[in-house]
Scaffold this motif. Structure first.
Motif, PDB file in Angstrom:
ATOM      1  N   SER A   1       0.855  -1.184   0.000  1.00  8.18           N
ATOM      2  CA  SER A   1       0.000   0.000   0.000  1.00  8.18           C
ATOM      3  C   SER A   1       0.886   1.227   0.000  1.00  8.18           C
ATOM      4  O   SER A   1       2.081   1.150   0.274  1.00  8.18           O
ATOM      5  N   GLY A   2       0.300   2.347  -0.333  1.00  6.74           N
ATOM      6  CA  GLY A   2       1.057   3.591  -0.371  1.00  6.74           C
ATOM      7  C   GLY A   2       1.525   3.939  -1.773  1.00  6.74           C
ATOM      8  O   GLY A   2       1.437   5.082  -2.191  1.00  6.74           O
ATOM      9  N   ARG A   3       2.062   2.944  -2.451  1.00  9.98           N
ATOM     10  CA  ARG A   3       2.501   3.141  -3.836  1.00  9.98           C
ATOM     11  C   ARG A   3       2.305   1.839  -4.586  1.00  9.98           C
ATOM     12  O   ARG A   3       2.312   0.770  -3.994  1.00  9.98           O
ATOM     13  N   THR A   4       2.200   1.940  -5.892  1.00 12.33           N
ATOM     14  CA  THR A   4       2.106   0.730  -6.688  1.00 12.33           C
ATOM     15  C   THR A   4       3.442  -0.001  -6.684  1.00 12.33           C
ATOM     16  O   THR A   4       4.507   0.595  -6.709  1.00 12.33           O
ATOM     17  N   LEU A   5       3.354  -1.328  -6.640  1.00 12.90           N
ATOM     18  CA  LEU A   5       4.554  -2.161  -6.669  1.00 12.90           C
ATOM     19  C   LEU A   5       5.065  -2.403  -8.079  1.00 12.90           C
ATOM     20  O   LEU A   5       6.076  -3.079  -8.257  1.00 12.90           O
ATOM     21  N   SER A   6       4.390  -1.863  -9.063  1.00  9.78           N
ATOM     22  CA  SER A   6       4.679  -2.267 -10.436  1.00  9.78           C
ATOM     23  C   SER A   6       6.059  -1.850 -10.926  1.00  9.78           C
ATOM     24  O   SER A   6       6.516  -2.350 -11.928  1.00  9.78           O
ATOM     25  N   ARG A   7       6.722  -0.940 -10.246  1.00  8.11           N
ATOM     26  CA  ARG A   7       8.085  -0.562 -10.635  1.00  8.11           C
ATOM     27  C   ARG A   7       9.089  -0.910  -9.542  1.00  8.11           C
ATOM     28  O   ARG A   7      10.153  -0.299  -9.451  1.00  8.11           O
ATOM     29  N   TYR A   8       8.773  -1.908  -8.735  1.00  6.36           N
ATOM     30  CA  TYR A   8       9.645  -2.329  -7.649  1.00  6.36           C
ATOM     31  C   TYR A   8      10.064  -3.781  -7.834  1.00  6.36           C
ATOM     32  O   TYR A   8       9.222  -4.654  -8.096  1.00  6.36           O
ATOM     33  N   VAL A   9      11.339  -4.046  -7.690  1.00  6.92           N
ATOM     34  CA  VAL A   9      11.776  -5.428  -7.582  1.00  6.92           C
ATOM     35  C   VAL A   9      11.353  -5.917  -6.191  1.00  6.92           C
ATOM     36  O   VAL A   9      11.346  -5.139  -5.229  1.00  6.92           O
ATOM     37  N   ALA A  10      10.968  -7.171  -6.079  1.00 10.95           N
ATOM     38  CA  ALA A  10      10.487  -7.702  -4.805  1.00 10.95           C
ATOM     39  C   ALA A  10      11.244  -8.968  -4.437  1.00 10.95           C
ATOM     40  O   ALA A  10      11.784  -9.661  -5.302  1.00 10.95           O
ATOM     41  N   GLY A  11      11.280  -9.237  -3.149  1.00  9.38           N
ATOM     42  CA  GLY A  11      11.973 -10.431  -2.696  1.00  9.38           C
ATOM     43  C   GLY A  11      11.371 -10.975  -1.416  1.00  9.38           C
ATOM     44  O   GLY A  11      10.620 -10.291  -0.723  1.00  9.38           O
ATOM     45  N   TRP A  12      11.683 -12.231  -1.146  1.00  8.98           N
ATOM     46  CA  TRP A  12      11.335 -12.874   0.110  1.00  8.98           C
ATOM     47  C   TRP A  12      12.631 -13.292   0.801  1.00  8.98           C
ATOM     48  O   TRP A  12      13.535 -13.848   0.165  1.00  8.98           O
ATOM     49  N   PHE A  13      12.670 -13.026   2.081  1.00 17.25           N
ATOM     50  CA  PHE A  13      13.782 -13.437   2.923  1.00 17.25           C
ATOM     51  C   PHE A  13      13.215 -14.160   4.133  1.00 17.25           C
ATOM     52  O   PHE A  13      12.021 -14.088   4.401  1.00 17.25           O
ATOM     53  N   ARG A  14      14.070 -14.875   4.846  1.00 21.31           N
ATOM     54  CA  ARG A  14      13.604 -15.541   6.061  1.00 21.31           C
ATOM     55  C   ARG A  14      14.692 -15.500   7.127  1.00 21.31           C
ATOM     56  O   ARG A  14      15.887 -15.391   6.814  1.00 21.31           O
ATOM     57  N   GLN A  15      14.218 -15.579   8.359  1.00 20.93           N
ATOM     58  CA  GLN A  15      15.153 -15.549   9.481  1.00 20.93           C
ATOM     59  C   GLN A  15      14.705 -16.547  10.530  1.00 20.93           C
ATOM     60  O   GLN A  15      13.614 -16.433  11.100  1.00 20.93           O
TER      61      GLN A  15
END
Length: 127
Positions: free
Chosen positions: A25-39
């Motif tokens: 939310s707040g901005r569109t994700l369409s120009r963002y690279v995304a990732g998943w991390f875990r700890q």
């Protein structure tokens, strides 16, 4: 400013599947690279998977390759992590991350490269 919220975690048995979602939310994700991390407890946060903003390029940690699939729906402003054949060693808090990218096929495997993070969702896999 992008706000990320993960959901879909839970307690499952070895061999089960889970699908994590990351809502922006707040901005569109369409120009963002995304990732998943875990700890995991007592361990460093580690890379799991990443996807370019176009969805045309992905990368995975060796430990999850062939079992996990990252995808995204830019129209819905969401990123997903489908986790199959879960193992006890997959137990961790899973975090979604995003970073603005001008490059259609850019992916990021290093946590320090991401500007935005969610609060995490717990995944516990029992043996």
């Amino acid at each position: 400013q992008v706000r990320l919220v993960e959901s879909g975690g839970g307690l499952v048995k070895a061999g089960d599947s889970l699908r994590l979602s990351c809502s922006a939310s707040g901005r569109t994700l369409s120009r963002y690279v995304a990732g998943w991390f875990r700890q995991a407890p007592g361990k460093e946060r580690e890379f799991v998977a990443t996807i370019s903003w176009s969805g045309g390029n992905t990368a995975y940690a060796d430990s999850v390759k062939g079992r996990f699939t990252i995808s995204r729906d830019n129209a819905e402003n969401e990123v997903y992590l489908q986790m199959n054949s879960l193992k006890p060693e997959d137990t961790a808090v899973y975090y979604c991350a995003a970073d603005p990218s001008p490059n259609t096929f850019r992916v990021l495997t290093t946590k320090d490269m991401y500007d935005y993070w969610g609060q995490g969702t717990q995944v516990t896999v029992s043996s």
